[in-house]
Design a protein around this motif. Structure first.
Motif, PDB file in Angstrom:
ATOM      1  N   ASP A 144     -13.916 -21.509 -25.183  1.00 28.52           N
ATOM      2  CA  ASP A 144     -13.076 -22.706 -25.130  1.00 28.52           C
ATOM      3  C   ASP A 144     -12.072 -22.625 -23.984  1.00 28.52           C
ATOM      4  O   ASP A 144     -11.849 -23.593 -23.266  1.00 28.52           O
ATOM      5  CB  ASP A 144     -12.367 -22.933 -26.468  1.00 28.52           C
ATOM      6  CG  ASP A 144     -11.581 -21.712 -26.954  1.00 28.52           C
ATOM      7  OD1 ASP A 144     -11.765 -20.598 -26.419  1.00 28.52           O
ATOM      8  OD2 ASP A 144     -10.782 -21.869 -27.905  1.00 28.52           O
ATOM      9  N   VAL A 145     -11.507 -21.446 -23.775  1.00 30.12           N
ATOM     10  CA  VAL A 145     -10.537 -21.264 -22.694  1.00 30.12           C
ATOM     11  C   VAL A 145     -11.244 -21.253 -21.339  1.00 30.12           C
ATOM     12  O   VAL A 145     -10.733 -21.825 -20.365  1.00 30.12           O
ATOM     13  CB  VAL A 145      -9.721 -19.966 -22.903  1.00 30.12           C
ATOM     14  CG1 VAL A 145      -8.756 -19.746 -21.747  1.00 30.12           C
ATOM     15  CG2 VAL A 145      -8.985 -20.004 -24.233  1.00 30.12           C
ATOM     16  N   ILE A 146     -12.408 -20.636 -21.283  1.00 31.93           N
ATOM     17  CA  ILE A 146     -13.180 -20.613 -20.028  1.00 31.93           C
ATOM     18  C   ILE A 146     -13.476 -22.041 -19.586  1.00 31.93           C
ATOM     19  O   ILE A 146     -13.294 -22.393 -18.413  1.00 31.93           O
ATOM     20  CB  ILE A 146     -14.479 -19.789 -20.200  1.00 31.93           C
ATOM     21  CG1 ILE A 146     -14.137 -18.315 -20.418  1.00 31.93           C
ATOM     22  CG2 ILE A 146     -15.402 -19.976 -19.008  1.00 31.93           C
ATOM     23  CD1 ILE A 146     -15.311 -17.466 -20.880  1.00 31.93           C
ATOM     24  N   ASP A 147     -13.906 -22.898 -20.523  1.00 31.98           N
ATOM     25  CA  ASP A 147     -14.189 -24.297 -20.199  1.00 31.98           C
ATOM     26  C   ASP A 147     -12.924 -25.015 -19.722  1.00 31.98           C
ATOM     27  O   ASP A 147     -12.964 -25.769 -18.744  1.00 31.98           O
ATOM     28  CB  ASP A 147     -14.763 -25.024 -21.418  1.00 31.98           C
ATOM     29  CG  ASP A 147     -16.165 -24.530 -21.779  1.00 31.98           C
ATOM     30  OD1 ASP A 147     -16.822 -23.907 -20.908  1.00 31.98           O
ATOM     31  OD2 ASP A 147     -16.585 -24.773 -22.928  1.00 31.98           O
ATOM     32  N   LEU A 148     -11.787 -24.759 -20.389  1.00 30.80           N
ATOM     33  CA  LEU A 148     -10.537 -25.393 -19.989  1.00 30.80           C
ATOM     34  C   LEU A 148     -10.132 -24.946 -18.582  1.00 30.80           C
ATOM     35  O   LEU A 148      -9.744 -25.787 -17.762  1.00 30.80           O
ATOM     36  CB  LEU A 148      -9.423 -25.042 -20.981  1.00 30.80           C
ATOM     37  CG  LEU A 148      -8.021 -25.537 -20.582  1.00 30.80           C
ATOM     38  CD1 LEU A 148      -7.973 -27.058 -20.605  1.00 30.80           C
ATOM     39  CD2 LEU A 148      -6.961 -24.947 -21.480  1.00 30.80           C
ATOM     40  N   ILE A 149     -10.226 -23.663 -18.293  1.00 26.58           N
ATOM     41  CA  ILE A 149      -9.843 -23.161 -16.960  1.00 26.58           C
ATOM     42  C   ILE A 149     -10.724 -23.806 -15.893  1.00 26.58           C
ATOM     43  O   ILE A 149     -10.226 -24.237 -14.856  1.00 26.58           O
ATOM     44  CB  ILE A 149      -9.932 -21.625 -16.908  1.00 26.58           C
ATOM     45  CG1 ILE A 149      -8.848 -21.004 -17.787  1.00 26.58           C
ATOM     46  CG2 ILE A 149      -9.822 -21.115 -15.472  1.00 26.58           C
ATOM     47  CD1 ILE A 149      -8.973 -19.504 -17.978  1.00 26.58           C
ATOM     48  N   LYS A 150     -12.017 -23.903 -16.160  1.00 29.99           N
ATOM     49  CA  LYS A 150     -12.916 -24.534 -15.188  1.00 29.99           C
ATOM     50  C   LYS A 150     -12.564 -26.011 -15.009  1.00 29.99           C
ATOM     51  O   LYS A 150     -12.612 -26.530 -13.880  1.00 29.99           O
ATOM     52  CB  LYS A 150     -14.367 -24.347 -15.612  1.00 29.99           C
ATOM     53  CG  LYS A 150     -14.824 -22.902 -15.466  1.00 29.99           C
ATOM     54  CD  LYS A 150     -16.238 -22.697 -15.929  1.00 29.99           C
ATOM     55  CE  LYS A 150     -16.657 -21.246 -15.747  1.00 29.99           C
ATOM     56  NZ  LYS A 150     -17.989 -20.977 -16.258  1.00 29.99           N
ATOM     57  N   ASP A 151     -12.207 -26.699 -16.094  1.00 26.69           N
ATOM     58  CA  ASP A 151     -11.806 -28.103 -15.995  1.00 26.69           C
ATOM     59  C   ASP A 151     -10.513 -28.251 -15.194  1.00 26.69           C
ATOM     60  O   ASP A 151     -10.379 -29.182 -14.395  1.00 26.69           O
ATOM     61  CB  ASP A 151     -11.601 -28.720 -17.386  1.00 26.69           C
ATOM     62  CG  ASP A 151     -12.921 -28.945 -18.113  1.00 26.69           C
ATOM     63  OD1 ASP A 151     -13.987 -28.903 -17.464  1.00 26.69           O
ATOM     64  OD2 ASP A 151     -12.861 -29.169 -19.356  1.00 26.69           O
ATOM     65  N   LEU A 152      -9.568 -27.341 -15.400  1.00 28.57           N
ATOM     66  CA  LEU A 152      -8.293 -27.409 -14.680  1.00 28.57           C
ATOM     67  C   LEU A 152      -8.478 -27.112 -13.205  1.00 28.57           C
ATOM     68  O   LEU A 152      -7.706 -27.601 -12.377  1.00 28.57           O
ATOM     69  CB  LEU A 152      -7.279 -26.439 -15.293  1.00 28.57           C
ATOM     70  CG  LEU A 152      -6.762 -26.790 -16.691  1.00 28.57           C
ATOM     71  CD1 LEU A 152      -5.921 -25.650 -17.250  1.00 28.57           C
ATOM     72  CD2 LEU A 152      -5.962 -28.089 -16.663  1.00 28.57           C
ATOM     73  N   ASP A 153      -9.468 -26.300 -12.866  1.00 32.38           N
ATOM     74  CA  ASP A 153      -9.729 -25.949 -11.461  1.00 32.38           C
ATOM     75  C   ASP A 153     -10.385 -27.103 -10.694  1.00 32.38           C
ATOM     76  O   ASP A 153     -10.347 -27.111  -9.466  1.00 32.38           O
ATOM     77  CB  ASP A 153     -10.619 -24.697 -11.355  1.00 32.38           C
ATOM     78  CG  ASP A 153      -9.851 -23.432 -11.665  1.00 32.38           C
ATOM     79  OD1 ASP A 153      -8.600 -23.468 -11.645  1.00 32.38           O
ATOM     80  OD2 ASP A 153     -10.497 -22.400 -11.913  1.00 32.38           O
ATOM     81  N   GLU A 154     -10.996 -28.038 -11.399  1.00 24.21           N
ATOM     82  CA  GLU A 154     -11.699 -29.143 -10.728  1.00 24.21           C
ATOM     83  C   GLU A 154     -10.764 -30.179 -10.196  1.00 24.21           C
ATOM     84  O   GLU A 154      -9.682 -30.385 -10.476  1.00 24.21           O
ATOM     85  CB  GLU A 154     -12.697 -29.805 -11.689  1.00 24.21           C
ATOM     86  CG  GLU A 154     -13.832 -28.865 -12.021  1.00 24.21           C
ATOM     87  CD  GLU A 154     -14.803 -29.480 -13.031  1.00 24.21           C
ATOM     88  OE1 GLU A 154     -14.552 -30.581 -13.556  1.00 24.21           O
ATOM     89  OE2 GLU A 154     -15.825 -28.847 -13.283  1.00 24.21           O
TER      90      GLU A 154
END
Length: 172
Positions: free
Chosen positions: A162-172
């Motif tokens: 869940d955090v990995i997905d959030l970090i990737k979303d924030l990086d976009e």
């Protein structure tokens, strides 16, 4: 800081130490925090390692923890999240690491820096990953906190998809 310690075995003249790669702190073989001239003095440098219950089973086997039939584990050292000697940012980091949503909200309302970062110290975002609460991570992001360079690696180590997905979303 919940990172795996690394054994730093010097030669026979220098003591064997353990290094916490997340904070840069060194500990002796008894778990005592050593003075680190290259690491800024912080609350983390005042705490020794928590040594869990253990026993030796023979000459080459170390048993860590207790069987369920054994006495219950002792409580970990009490952390004073509400200690007024700590800054709001320090209280936010502790609250995030120990999954205390109310204390985290209070620290943010008192002006905690949700995007705090200093090399060798924990930060709110990473502490919330360690604390395990997605609600806390969301609170820190809403307060202006961002993942740091080690956040993705820590989320992967802790298998926090869940955090990995959030970090990737924030990086976009």
């Amino acid at each position: 800081m919940r990172c795996a310690l690394q054994l730093v075995d010097h030669d026979r003249q220098a003591p064997t130490v353990f290094l916490d790669p997340c904070s840069g702190l060194n500990y002796d073989t008894a778990g005592r925090a050593l003075t680190n001239t290259h690491v800024a003095e912080s609350d983390a440098t005042r705490f020794n390692l928590y040594i869990p219950p253990h026993s030796f089973a023979g000459n080459s086997l170390l048993k860590i923890g207790l069987n369920p039939k054994d006495l219950p584990l002792p409580d970990p050292p009490e952390i004073q999240i509400h200690d007024q000697h700590l800054s709001p940012t320090q209280r936010l980091i502790l609250a995030a690491e120990y999954n205390d949503l109310d204390a985290a909200r209070a620290a943010i309302n008192e002006g905690a820096n949700a995007n705090y970062f200093r090399l060798g110290e924990n930060n709110p975002f990473t502490a919330a990953i360690i604390g395990g609460s997605m609600e806390l991570i969301d609170l820190i992001v809403e307060a202006g906190g961002h993942p740091k360079s080690s956040s993705l690696e820590i989320a992967e180590i802790m298998e926090r998809d869940d955090v990995i997905d959030l970090i990737k979303d924030l990086d976009e």
